[in-house]
Design an enzyme around this catalytic site. Structure first.
Site, PDB file in Angstrom:
ATOM      1  CD  GLU B 130     -25.157 -15.922   4.602  1.00 19.34           C
ATOM      2  OE1 GLU B 130     -25.667 -17.001   4.065  1.00 19.34           O
ATOM      3  OE2 GLU B 130     -25.762 -15.341   5.111  1.00 19.34           O
ATOM      4  N   GLY B 135     -22.319 -10.921   9.573  1.00 15.82           N
ATOM      5  CA  GLY B 135     -21.439 -11.690   9.244  1.00 15.82           C
ATOM      6  C   GLY B 135     -21.273 -13.279   9.948  1.00 15.82           C
ATOM      7  N   GLY B 188     -13.982   1.669  20.102  1.00 17.19           N
ATOM      8  CA  GLY B 188     -13.808   1.320  18.861  1.00 17.19           C
ATOM      9  C   GLY B 188     -15.068   0.617  18.065  1.00 17.19           C
ATOM     10  CD  GLU B 191     -17.238   3.399  10.641  1.00 19.37           C
ATOM     11  OE1 GLU B 191     -16.612   4.335   9.958  1.00 19.37           O
ATOM     12  OE2 GLU B 191     -17.813   2.520  10.204  1.00 19.37           O
ATOM     13  CG  ASP B 202     -24.841  -0.820   8.682  1.00 21.74           C
ATOM     14  OD1 ASP B 202     -23.722  -0.966   7.799  1.00 21.74           O
ATOM     15  OD2 ASP B 202     -25.316  -1.424   9.672  1.00 21.74           O
ATOM     16  CE  LYS B 206     -25.144  -4.712   8.167  1.00 26.93           C
ATOM     17  NZ  LYS B 206     -24.532  -4.290   9.417  1.00 26.93           N
TER      18      LYS B 206
END
Lengths: 433, 433
Positions: B130, B135, B188, B191, B202, B206
């Protein structure tokens, strides 16, 4: 362990038919997930002869509730008949016979939820009611499971499709309330008697259910401060829009330390708030948890298949728990004593629209009254009316207590310069948590 | 039945620490839900001496993975170390020893997911992930459970926080890509090497995980058509906005009959689409199911507590399944053969911005080319440039096949009247399903 689980269905209208259809269509998948088959043994109907849109075996229908409630082979009772008195007495009867219960009945749960949940707890039975709030959104499960290890401090819900449809049309098409309501009735989006929807009662039931679960505190309908949308005007929507806000009927449940506040009202939310984009008949629930931060769940609020899907997912949960031997453990009995905030502890921003005389001294008269009660202003918009004899003044305050704000509202009417207080709304969603 | 379940943790960084903290803080609640206690027996770390932000018992830490993978008392292995090769070999080892696995590793699942899921299935073990997609949003569980009795035909996800932050700032503050990227790095949010984020990789990982689950079809990273945001300009955002659209990096998975199409690209969505309001670093996944209709799940995409909360909810599921004796049953092995749509079967609307000579005949030259390939236009905006020597022309097409559209794009460059094709984007979210 038995090879099948027996289910009794109370009610066989739109939702009940959907539930049976889904169980029939997904027998293999359910058996695979649960390790046993699911069998709908009996269905309570009012008319045995009526033609049905789904396959029913002979002997599966009954007009006698006892055939379900007193059948020792039936493990779970699914209540989708609606109404309060009969439904409540059947559910009590089922729980007393140690049957688990799934219901889609928000009216019942908002009024008698705590009594029924206590009985379920005492009997070590499950009592689930996902479909009672926003059928197409698995929000109750998310509050209990997904956010189990979190502390929720704020919930805001657009939980009534009818009013959201009406406000969306008024807002996007510049139309007036009565006209849109009539259209919604003609299209079947609003009922012939729309009172429960437009006066905010339906939303109040749902936010009391959400608040009870999310805050683990027994909140009932009487604890909800309710205002409907019948007085919302096109002017309010248009000025709100100019100042950066969208009007929504919002159920709000706030917790600060151990005290809570629950309300339903037309409120202005900033255009960039996730709730502002929830249009037409859609529902959404915004949740702020200390660990997870901001989340929002969006989907259909009602409808046969969304609601039936929610009922079946509850049923699967009951059957899983039964095989686990943990039925009754997930019944959430409120953990905390109810502590409602007083008016002086409820802070909010407000939108205020007044008609005032357009003469020197008007603004200073207003601001000195505001100052007296600690009300400071964030936004001001002034427009001349009636050839400059009147001024339409729209104000957005900074955060102020409900008590002080309401005192100012009363006093405004006594002020010489104010001709009429036209409208007043909470502004919500700018401060998180 | 044993009185406790033992968990081994691989990795003890931010997420691992959060997982241990949540388990420690919620012992009573977990025991109540599961009927047994949860014990984190061993934690794999690279440095035994490092000071930790959470209570650790002496002997609980180890630098030797075998102490977890080969311990017969450990029921579940939680992988939160990241990386691909070691993580994969440990997870295989755990599954071979019939331990259940929870992982937060999207890189691993996007590349080796099908191999690991097959192994889990063969071993009758659970493998849950999961936390690998958004998240703070329980989206995988929703696809598998909440929408179990539905047929999903479309998923659209804003699943990368960095690029959503950059596009939001460019769009709302009229700033350029490089400047906002630098700011995001300083804060921040991005990256030092932002490639995986800004090139769409990325997000592609997903959406391949979402597509595999939602369509029950084994989709890997290579099946995703990927384009990043590095070429997006302020002009594109501004013209998009004028025509009613917001630019978002969107992962799209579409199913029609038995064929699918999966892509990631900056796309224009209508201002009133639920995804258009998802701003800053937030994530959201929009799902269209035939029964449930439109739904959307919104929340934090990353962060210690949202991610750890997702890991713990997977862990609870594994332990429930273990007591049910149904571990391995919820491993979703793709049910259908992979059938990808060809370019002539992928239909979409497009936004196209070109610089053309501002002379008579320009528009008819363009439209005759469009006509030839069946491209019809829905919106046209023309603005003079360079004192009227050039015209900036922005077009939005009706639905057209990817094949025909790309042919037109090529041919436009050969046309006398076109000086430069400046940009081209998919327009998404106007047709449901």
């Amino acid at each position: 362990m038995r090879k099948e689980m027996n289910v009794g269905l109370l009610g066989f209208g739109t939702v009940g038919t959907g539930v049976l259809q889904i169980i029939q269509d997904h027998q293999d998948k359910l058996a695979h997930q649960l390790g046993c088959a699911v069998n709908v043994k009996k269905i309570l109907v009012s008319n045995l002869e009526k033609k049905r849109d789904v396959n029913v075996e002979s002997g599966q229908l009954t007009v006698d509730p006892q055939e379900i409630l007193d059948d020792p082979d039936i493990d779970v009772v699914v209540e989708v008949m609606g109404g309060i008195d009969d439904a409540k007495s059947y559910i009590r009867h089922a729980l007393e016979n140690r049957k688990h219960v799934v219901t889609a009945n928000k009216d019942l749960m908002a009024v008698h939820g705590s009594e029924l949940l206590e009985l379920a707890d005492k009997q070590d039975c499950d009592l689930f009611y996902e479909a009672s709030v926003a059928g197409g959104i698995p929000i109750l499960r998310t509050l209990v499971e997904g956010l189990a290890s979190d502390r929720i401090t704020k919930m805001m819900g657009i939980v009534n499709g009818t009013t959201n449809y009406i406000l969306t049309k008024m807002s996007k098409e510049g139309r007036v309330y009565n006209e849109v309501l009539k259209e919604a009735q003609a299209l079947g989006y609003a009922e012939a008697d729309p009172t429960a929807d437009v006066e905010g009662l339906d939303a109040a039931r749902k936010i009391s259910i959400l608040g009870t679960l999310g805050f683990s505190m027994n909140l009932n309908l009487d604890d909800v401060d309710v205002k409907g949308i019948t007085d919302v005007t096109s002017e309010d929507l248009s000025y709100g829009d100019q100042l950066g806000y969208t009007m929504k009927l919002v159920g709000i449940a706030n917790r600060c330390e151990d005290k809570v506040e629950v309300s339903v009202q037309p409120a202005l939310v900033p255009h960039d708030h996730p709730l502002a984009g929830v249009d037409d008949e859609y529902n959404a629930v915004y949740v702020y948890g200390e660990a997870v931060g901001e989340t929002m769940f969006y989907g259909a609020g009602a409808g046969q298949l969304p609601t039936a899907t929610a009922v079946v997912s509850d049923l699967v949960e009951v059957l899983k728990n039964k095989r686990l031997g943990v039925n009754g453990n997930s019944v959430v009995i409120p953990q905390f004593d109810k502590k409602l905030k007083k008016d002086e502890e409820i802070f909010s921003k407000y939108f205020l629209r007044i008609h005032a005389k357009d003469v020197p001294g008007t603004f200073s008269a207003l601001t000195s009254l505001f100052d007296e009660y600690g009300v400071s202003l964030e936004k001001i918009l002034q427009v001349p009316l009636n050839d400059g004899k009147l001024a339409e003044i729209i104000l957005v305050t900074h955060g102020v207590s409900k008590k002080n704000y309401e005192t100012v509202l009363e006093k405004l009417n006594d002020t010489d310069v104010v001709v009429e207080v036209k409208s007043s709304y909470r502004v919500e969603g700018e401060i998180k948590k």
